[in-house]
Design a protein around this motif. Structure first.
Motif, PDB file in Angstrom:
ATOM      1  N   SER A  19       0.881  -1.388   0.097  1.00 55.29           N
ATOM      2  CA  SER A  19      -0.129   0.107   0.120  1.00 55.29           C
ATOM      3  C   SER A  19       0.769   1.210   0.188  1.00 55.29           C
ATOM      4  CB  SER A  19      -0.899  -0.082   1.152  1.00 55.29           C
ATOM      5  OG  SER A  19      -0.190   0.097   2.494  1.00 55.29           O
ATOM      6  N   HIS A  20       2.046   1.237   0.222  1.00 56.46           N
ATOM      7  CA  HIS A  20       2.885   2.052   0.199  1.00 56.46           C
ATOM      8  C   HIS A  20       3.539   2.673  -1.056  1.00 56.46           C
ATOM      9  CE1 HIS A  20       5.666  -1.062   0.395  1.00 56.46           C
ATOM     10  NE2 HIS A  20       6.527  -0.426  -0.378  1.00 56.46           N
ATOM     11  N   LEU A  21       3.225   1.821  -2.224  1.00 56.21           N
ATOM     12  CA  LEU A  21       3.560   2.032  -3.507  1.00 56.21           C
ATOM     13  C   LEU A  21       2.720   3.024  -4.275  1.00 56.21           C
ATOM     14  CD1 LEU A  21       4.915  -1.625  -4.638  1.00 56.21           C
ATOM     15  CD2 LEU A  21       6.119   0.313  -4.084  1.00 56.21           C
ATOM     16  N   LEU A  22       3.304   3.958  -4.998  1.00 53.67           N
ATOM     17  CA  LEU A  22       2.445   4.802  -5.982  1.00 53.67           C
ATOM     18  C   LEU A  22       1.694   3.981  -7.021  1.00 53.67           C
ATOM     19  CD1 LEU A  22       1.995   7.876  -5.560  1.00 53.67           C
ATOM     20  CD2 LEU A  22       3.789   8.114  -7.498  1.00 53.67           C
ATOM     21  N   SER A  23       0.721   3.273  -6.574  1.00 47.82           N
ATOM     22  CA  SER A  23      -0.233   2.448  -7.768  1.00 47.82           C
ATOM     23  C   SER A  23      -1.711   2.488  -7.538  1.00 47.82           C
ATOM     24  CB  SER A  23       0.442   1.121  -7.274  1.00 47.82           C
ATOM     25  OG  SER A  23       0.451   0.620  -6.068  1.00 47.82           O
ATOM     26  N   ARG A  24      -2.230   1.884  -8.607  1.00 49.01           N
ATOM     27  CA  ARG A  24      -3.847   1.884  -8.628  1.00 49.01           C
ATOM     28  C   ARG A  24      -3.848   0.425  -9.460  1.00 49.01           C
ATOM     29  NH1 ARG A  24      -7.843   2.909 -12.011  1.00 49.01           N
ATOM     30  NH2 ARG A  24     -10.001   3.572 -10.880  1.00 49.01           N
ATOM     31  N   LEU A  25      -4.815  -0.354  -8.769  1.00 51.32           N
ATOM     32  CA  LEU A  25      -5.295  -1.627  -9.527  1.00 51.32           C
ATOM     33  C   LEU A  25      -6.698  -1.608  -9.829  1.00 51.32           C
ATOM     34  CD1 LEU A  25      -4.427  -4.555 -10.793  1.00 51.32           C
ATOM     35  CD2 LEU A  25      -4.857  -5.333  -8.276  1.00 51.32           C
ATOM     36  N   ALA A  26      -6.972  -1.744 -11.128  1.00 51.03           N
ATOM     37  CA  ALA A  26      -8.535  -2.199 -11.296  1.00 51.03           C
ATOM     38  C   ALA A  26      -8.844  -3.261 -12.098  1.00 51.03           C
ATOM     39  CB  ALA A  26      -8.954  -0.709 -12.133  1.00 51.03           C
ATOM     40  N   ILE A  27      -9.719  -3.983 -11.501  1.00 53.71           N
ATOM     41  CA  ILE A  27     -10.242  -5.162 -12.456  1.00 53.71           C
ATOM     42  C   ILE A  27     -11.538  -5.084 -12.881  1.00 53.71           C
ATOM     43  CG2 ILE A  27     -10.459  -7.737 -11.915  1.00 53.71           C
ATOM     44  CD1 ILE A  27      -8.512  -7.757  -9.729  1.00 53.71           C
ATOM     45  N   THR A  28     -11.992  -5.076 -13.936  1.00 49.20           N
ATOM     46  CA  THR A  28     -13.374  -5.436 -14.568  1.00 49.20           C
ATOM     47  C   THR A  28     -13.816  -6.621 -14.755  1.00 49.20           C
ATOM     48  OG1 THR A  28     -13.288  -3.109 -15.140  1.00 49.20           O
ATOM     49  CG2 THR A  28     -14.836  -4.389 -16.224  1.00 49.20           C
ATOM     50  N   PHE A  29     -14.608  -7.092 -14.406  1.00 46.30           N
ATOM     51  CA  PHE A  29     -15.170  -8.589 -14.641  1.00 46.30           C
ATOM     52  C   PHE A  29     -16.391  -8.812 -15.713  1.00 46.30           C
ATOM     53  CE2 PHE A  29     -14.148  -7.552  -9.872  1.00 46.30           C
ATOM     54  CZ  PHE A  29     -13.240  -8.536  -9.954  1.00 46.30           C
ATOM     55  N   PRO A  30     -16.004  -9.920 -16.417  1.00 49.04           N
ATOM     56  CA  PRO A  30     -17.327 -10.267 -17.365  1.00 49.04           C
ATOM     57  C   PRO A  30     -18.591 -10.931 -16.543  1.00 49.04           C
ATOM     58  CG  PRO A  30     -15.525 -11.868 -17.327  1.00 49.04           C
ATOM     59  CD  PRO A  30     -14.887 -10.759 -16.482  1.00 49.04           C
ATOM     60  N   ASP A  31     -18.299 -11.523 -15.481  1.00 50.17           N
ATOM     61  CA  ASP A  31     -19.410 -11.988 -14.614  1.00 50.17           C
ATOM     62  C   ASP A  31     -19.740 -11.026 -13.451  1.00 50.17           C
ATOM     63  OD1 ASP A  31     -20.829 -13.572 -12.868  1.00 50.17           O
ATOM     64  OD2 ASP A  31     -19.681 -15.075 -12.570  1.00 50.17           O
ATOM     65  N   ASN A  32     -21.205 -10.800 -13.340  1.00 50.79           N
ATOM     66  CA  ASN A  32     -21.529  -9.817 -12.462  1.00 50.79           C
ATOM     67  C   ASN A  32     -21.473 -10.426 -11.052  1.00 50.79           C
ATOM     68  OD1 ASN A  32     -22.103  -7.565 -13.834  1.00 50.79           O
ATOM     69  ND2 ASN A  32     -24.108  -8.227 -14.370  1.00 50.79           N
ATOM     70  N   ASN A  33     -21.103 -11.742 -10.794  1.00 44.77           N
ATOM     71  CA  ASN A  33     -20.928 -12.160  -9.402  1.00 44.77           C
ATOM     72  C   ASN A  33     -19.784 -13.039  -9.342  1.00 44.77           C
ATOM     73  OD1 ASN A  33     -21.911 -12.762  -6.789  1.00 44.77           O
ATOM     74  ND2 ASN A  33     -23.125 -14.637  -7.424  1.00 44.77           N
ATOM     75  N   PRO A  34     -18.734 -12.533  -9.417  1.00 46.97           N
ATOM     76  CA  PRO A  34     -17.585 -13.367  -9.657  1.00 46.97           C
ATOM     77  C   PRO A  34     -17.072 -13.837  -7.987  1.00 46.97           C
ATOM     78  CG  PRO A  34     -16.847 -11.213  -9.707  1.00 46.97           C
ATOM     79  CD  PRO A  34     -18.249 -11.063  -9.821  1.00 46.97           C
ATOM     80  N   PRO A  35     -16.320 -15.020  -7.816  1.00 45.16           N
ATOM     81  CA  PRO A  35     -15.974 -15.420  -6.392  1.00 45.16           C
ATOM     82  C   PRO A  35     -14.836 -14.523  -6.197  1.00 45.16           C
ATOM     83  CG  PRO A  35     -15.000 -16.786  -8.227  1.00 45.16           C
ATOM     84  CD  PRO A  35     -15.759 -15.810  -8.913  1.00 45.16           C
TER      85      PRO A  35
END
Length: 249
Positions: A19-35
């Protein structure tokens, strides 16, 4: 797809402790209810619902799709074909600078502090020996040139039977040639040729009415898609300072 989403979540949620890193992660899912969503929440991911627009392709032809559009949109598409625009895939790392220039112009036009991705990112996408070399055709860049000048581009990902349009940029000075109509029409035509099920035209914020209208005019049907986003504190602070700098310029 469910296994892939679950694997992706567990992989990143398990190792994303920096969390100290200068970063951003985004995940977009093809499934509306992923595990694995609860795992992501425990790792401080925000679960977001985005309004996106998808053009369904199954059960019809490209000609039927085009015939379903309003006459005014078909006229604009025809104008785009006649006004000197050339649609082509981008496959040379040297073209990354042209793409990034279009991305900067678009960010400035929409009063955003910076493009979504850096020039180095596009060079990595286009690098024949880069991180995507083992998955050819999954990530694609397309461009329209008008009189040899870069006019518009789209960054796309092919996954789960869809082509997802992830990033776009255009030079507004070439608007009369309608490069946006040409690039979207051409990508949809390619998707039909490849037998894909849908074209996801990308998310449109609630306040971006004109963007939503444009995507709807191409046959895009609104739906809600799910994303998970984690942003480090330093990244958020830097983004805020960068936005303040651009507002004060």
């Amino acid at each position: 797809d469910v296994e892939l989403a679950g694997s992706l979540i567990e992989h990143w949620a398990g190792r994303f402790r920096s969390s100290h890193l200068l970063s951003r992660l985004a995940i977009t899912f093809p499934d509306n209810n992923p595990p694995g969503l609860e795992t992501l929440r425990r790792h401080s991911f925000r679960i977001l619902e985005q309004r996106s627009f998808a053009v369904p392709l199954s059960g019809r032809t490209f000609q039927q799709w085009e015939a379903s559009l309003k006459q005014s949109v078909r006229n604009k598409n025809r104008q785009a074909l006649k006004r000197g625009g050339v649609f082509q895939p981008v496959n040379q790392p040297e073209e990354a600078s042209e793409i990034h220039r279009l991305a900067r112009l678009t960010a400035r036009y929409h009063k955003r502090p910076a493009p979504n991705f850096s020039e180095r990112f596009y060079r990595l996408v286009l690098d024949p020996c880069g991180p995507l070399a083992q998955t050819p055709g999954m990530v694609r860049l397309y461009m329209v040139r008008v009189e040899g000048k870069p006019a518009a581009f789209n960054l796309c990902v092919v996954h789960a039977g869809r082509i997802w349009l992830c990033d776009h940029g255009a030079d507004e000075t070439t608007f009369q040639a309608r490069p946006n109509n040409l690039i979207y029409r051409s990508i949809i035509e390619l998707a039909f040729q490849e037998g894909l099920e849908a074209v996801d035209l990308g998310a449109a914020p609630e306040e971006a009415r004109s963007l939503a209208d444009f995507k709807s005019s191409l046959g895009g049907e609104p739906y809600t898609r799910l994303s998970a986003v984690k942003t480090s504190g330093l990244f958020g602070c830097a983004a805020w300072l960068r936005g303040l700098y651009h507002r004060l310029r």
